[in-house]
Design an enzyme around this catalytic site. Structure first.
Site, short mmCIF file in Angstrom:
data_model
loop_
_atom_site.label_atom_id
_atom_site.label_comp_id
_atom_site.label_asym_id
_atom_site.label_seq_id
_atom_site.Cartn_x
_atom_site.Cartn_y
_atom_site.Cartn_z
N LYS A 183 0.72 -1.06 -0.05
CA LYS A 183 -0.08 -0.10 -0.07
C LYS A 183 0.65 1.26 0.01
O LYS A 183 1.52 1.82 0.95
CB LYS A 183 -0.96 -0.16 1.38
CG LYS A 183 -2.20 0.89 0.99
CD LYS A 183 -2.19 2.14 0.71
CE LYS A 183 -2.06 2.93 2.23
NZ LYS A 183 -1.77 4.59 1.69
N GLU A 257 9.33 1.12 11.06
CA GLU A 257 10.39 2.08 10.97
C GLU A 257 9.96 3.53 11.10
O GLU A 257 8.95 3.89 10.08
CB GLU A 257 11.00 2.14 9.54
CG GLU A 257 12.63 2.45 9.58
CD GLU A 257 12.45 3.85 9.04
OE1 GLU A 257 12.43 4.60 9.70
OE2 GLU A 257 12.43 4.15 7.57
N CYS A 291 13.45 10.39 7.64
CA CYS A 291 13.15 10.22 9.03
C CYS A 291 14.66 10.19 9.66
O CYS A 291 14.61 10.26 10.98
CB CYS A 291 12.58 8.46 9.00
SG CYS A 291 13.44 7.45 7.89
N GLU A 388 9.42 15.84 15.28
CA GLU A 388 9.84 15.65 14.09
C GLU A 388 9.05 16.64 13.07
O GLU A 388 7.78 16.59 12.82
CB GLU A 388 9.43 14.17 13.57
CG GLU A 388 10.10 13.91 12.30
CD GLU A 388 9.83 12.37 11.83
OE1 GLU A 388 8.82 11.92 12.15
OE2 GLU A 388 10.83 11.78 11.17
P1 NDP Z 1 1.75 8.25 7.98
O1 NDP Z 1 2.32 7.49 9.02
O2 NDP Z 1 0.36 8.73 8.08
O3 NDP Z 1 1.67 7.50 6.58
C1 NDP Z 1 2.65 6.33 6.30
C2 NDP Z 1 1.81 5.36 5.51
O4 NDP Z 1 0.93 4.73 6.20
C3 NDP Z 1 0.93 5.94 4.15
O5 NDP Z 1 0.98 4.67 3.38
C4 NDP Z 1 -0.39 6.06 4.85
O6 NDP Z 1 -1.37 6.22 3.84
C5 NDP Z 1 -0.55 4.87 5.70
N1 NDP Z 1 -1.46 5.04 6.81
C6 NDP Z 1 -2.17 6.20 7.34
N2 NDP Z 1 -3.00 5.81 8.25
C7 NDP Z 1 -3.03 4.33 8.46
C8 NDP Z 1 -3.63 3.62 9.12
N3 NDP Z 1 -4.51 4.07 9.99
N4 NDP Z 1 -3.24 2.39 9.13
C9 NDP Z 1 -2.57 2.02 8.01
N5 NDP Z 1 -1.80 2.82 7.33
C10 NDP Z 1 -1.94 4.02 7.46
O7 NDP Z 1 2.43 9.59 7.51
P2 NDP Z 1 1.84 11.00 7.00
O8 NDP Z 1 2.06 10.73 5.67
O9 NDP Z 1 0.75 11.42 7.54
O10 NDP Z 1 3.08 11.98 7.61
C11 NDP Z 1 2.98 12.54 8.93
C12 NDP Z 1 4.26 12.50 9.60
O11 NDP Z 1 4.75 11.27 9.73
C13 NDP Z 1 5.17 13.58 8.96
O12 NDP Z 1 5.32 14.58 9.12
C14 NDP Z 1 6.50 12.57 9.29
O13 NDP Z 1 6.71 13.52 10.86
C15 NDP Z 1 6.23 11.45 9.84
N6 NDP Z 1 6.54 10.41 8.68
C16 NDP Z 1 7.67 9.67 8.71
C17 NDP Z 1 8.26 8.86 7.89
C18 NDP Z 1 9.42 8.15 8.05
O14 NDP Z 1 10.00 7.70 6.95
N7 NDP Z 1 9.62 7.62 9.39
C19 NDP Z 1 7.44 8.82 6.73
C20 NDP Z 1 6.41 9.66 6.36
C21 NDP Z 1 5.99 10.31 7.39
P3 NDP Z 1 -1.93 7.57 3.27
O15 NDP Z 1 -0.55 8.25 2.89
O16 NDP Z 1 -2.68 7.34 2.30
O17 NDP Z 1 -2.48 8.43 4.56
#
Ligand code: NDP
Length: 479
Positions: A183, A257, A291, A388
């Site tokens: 996904k 992660e 990250c 973050e």
């Molecule tokens: P999310 O954790 O929401 O998104 C990461 C993935 O999880 C996306 O594919 C998202 O789908 C999916 N997702 C969202 N909600 C759920 C759920 N309830 N169950 C399962 N999967 C889910 O990150 P965000 O995009 O909202 O980013 C928010 C913050 O997260 C950023 O500002 C940053 O601080 C952090 N982040 C950290 C990352 C890392 O590499 N460690 C990467 C991205 C974000 P969808 O995109 O469709 O919502």
């Protein structure tokens, strides 16, 4: 134009062929989603709609799981050598079509083409080559010998390195004999969709790789499906915690992660110009959407003024703008939501008393942009020093003694990465020994290798991706 200005050098986007609408990839082919609902994916640098993607629902996830179970029957009968052939083929095709992938990644995600072209794509291919090499050697290595794959694996990836995160997850899972339902993030699905086309092209058996696009509800449906044997997630700590709770009462594998707030420690004996360059790379690479970004500059007090003055000068030369311009250092912020989050935290940093420096660059009219930003005079308690930000924002904290540097650096709920800058090898070892971080760079930053395990401590998650430890994340003991 004055003599120091750069003429534009725009990478042509004519190489990519974006379809108006995409289905989901199940049973080795694209098909319509049960939900009949869709989402738009836009270019964050122009806000132009690039395509319409399917919003997968529970029924789609269920179809993908049934397809994966059928795929597993075929995949599990293949030898490691046969699995490796598919992975090598995918690696070679990714290399052949790397320009197309790079342009697509920059269009859909906003990152500079020089990064998608020179960092993301070579790393993606390297991951497929690396894990392809392991597929027929699992029984030769002491730590994987006799272990068994989980089976049907659900993988959820974020928007900051869309194709690279796909490769970190899909390549080891397939190499170890698992089958996958992926996904991708809703804002960056296009390179995963192109990867699905490649799976068709190499003749990967149907059901071995499945792709269901959608939003958080699609990800949640994948996590909740009872026939999933393992979840691998990269993203925010909040969603990671939700997944851990949701899977707590099931016999299921899990790797998380999550976020980070890395300290990049600069001692007063460091090579200052190199350290400035490393600090810039540590935070401004990929707009700070990283990250493991070195988002806290932990600076020895007696070099503070000299260092900050050099850093501000260097920041001023960063070119912000069109991701497809080969001169661009900092591209677009990935989404309006992310821009709002960065702005809110930066405003809070000013309100709390931090001194802000932003470069004087001109930002484009459309799209989502944020100026490279440096905070000094910040306290460890400020939100900009604790949370973050996931944007091009660096917060400086100072220390007097090495012990104090350790205390400040470890004073975070996260523990993903850290950097150390000093000319003394003994000081590197002393410091690294005491830092609570999964990855530590010395006199460099943001260096990656498929053979090296990557992952966090504390709220940065658990499990490792990459290297032999990354193989273990997709295998379970069966004696
Ligand atoms: P999310 O954790 O929401 O998104 C990461 C993935 O999880 C996306 O594919 C998202 O789908 C999916 N997702 C969202 N909600 C759920 C759920 N309830 N169950 C399962 N999967 C889910 O990150 P965000 O995009 O909202 O980013 C928010 C913050 O997260 C950023 O500002 C940053 O601080 C952090 N982040 C950290 C990352 C890392 O590499 N460690 C990467 C991205 C974000 P969808 O995109 O469709 O919502």
């Amino acid at each position: 134009m004055n003599k120091w200005d750069y003429a534009e050098s725009i990478e042509s986007s004519s190489i990519v062929n974006i379809q108006k609408k995409y289905g989901i990839f199940i049973d080795g082919k694209f098909q319509s989603s049960n939900s009949k609902k869709s989402l738009k994916t836009i270019s964050p640098s122009t806000e132009e709609v690039l395509s319409t993607i399917s919003l997968g629902n529970k029924n789609d996830i269920n179809d993908a799981v049934q397809s994966a179970k059928e795929g597993l029957k075929i995949w599990s009968k293949l030898s490691g050598t046969q699995r490796a052939k598919y992975l090598f083929k995918l690696a070679r095709l990714i290399q052949e079509r790397s320009r197309e992938f790079a342009v697509l990644e920059s269009l859909d995600g906003g990152k500079p083409i020089k990064e998608s072209r020179d960092f993301d794509l070579p790393q993606v291919a390297a991951n497929f080559f690396y894990f392809a090499g392991w597929a027929d050697k699992l029984n030769l290595s002491w730590n994987t010998n006799g272990m068994k794959p989980y089976g049907v694996v659900g993988q959820i990836i974020p928007w900051n390195f869309p194709l690279l995160m796909l490769s970190w997850k899909v390549a080891p899972a397939l190499a170890t004999g698992n089958v996958v339902i992926l996904k991708p993030a809703e804002s960056t699905p296009l390179t995963a969709l192109l990867f699905a086309e490649l799976c068709e092209e190499v003749g990967l058996p149907p059901g071995v790789f499945n792709l269901v696009t959608g939003d958080g509800t699609t990800g949640a449906a994948l996590v909740q499906h009872p026939e999933i044997s393992k979840i691998a997630f990269t993203g925010s700590t909040g969603v990671g915690k939700y997944i851990q709770k949701e899977t707590a009462d099931r016999d299921i594998g899990l790797t998380l992660e999550l976020g980070g707030k890395a300290a990049n420690i600069v001692f007063n004996d460091a090579a200052i110009d190199q350290a400035v360059e490393g600090v810039v790379n540590g935070i401004f690479f990929n707009q700070g959407h990283v990250c493991c970004a070195g988002s806290r500059l932990v600076l020895q007090e007696d070099i503070h003024d000299q260092f900050v003055s050099k850093l501000e000068k260097r920041m001023q030369s960063l070119r912000v703008g069109n991701p497809l311009d080969k001169n661009t250092d900092i591209g677009a912020i990935n989404s309006k939501e992310q821009l709002d989050k960065i702005s809110e935290l930066v405003n809070n940093g000013v309100d709390e008393g931090g001194s802000i420096f932003q470069t004087e660059c001109e930002l484009p009219q459309n799209g989502f942009w944020f100026k490279p930003t440096l905070f000094t005079n910040a306290q460890p308690s400020y939100r900009i020093a604790r949370e973050e930000i996931f944007g091009p924002v660096l917060t400086t904290l100072t220390f007097r003694t090495p012990e104090e540097a350790i205390e400040i650096s470890n004073n975070t709920e996260y523990g993903l990465s850290a950097g150390i800058w000093t000319e003394k090898g003994s000081k590197i070892l002393w410091t690294a020994d005491r830092l609570q971080a999964g990855v530590i760079w010395a006199n460099t930053f943001n260096k990656f290798d498929p053979a090296s395990p990557f992952g966090g401590y504390k709220e940065s998650g658990f499990g490792r991706e990459g290297g032999r430890h990354g193989l273990l994340s997709y295998l379970k003991v069966q004696s």
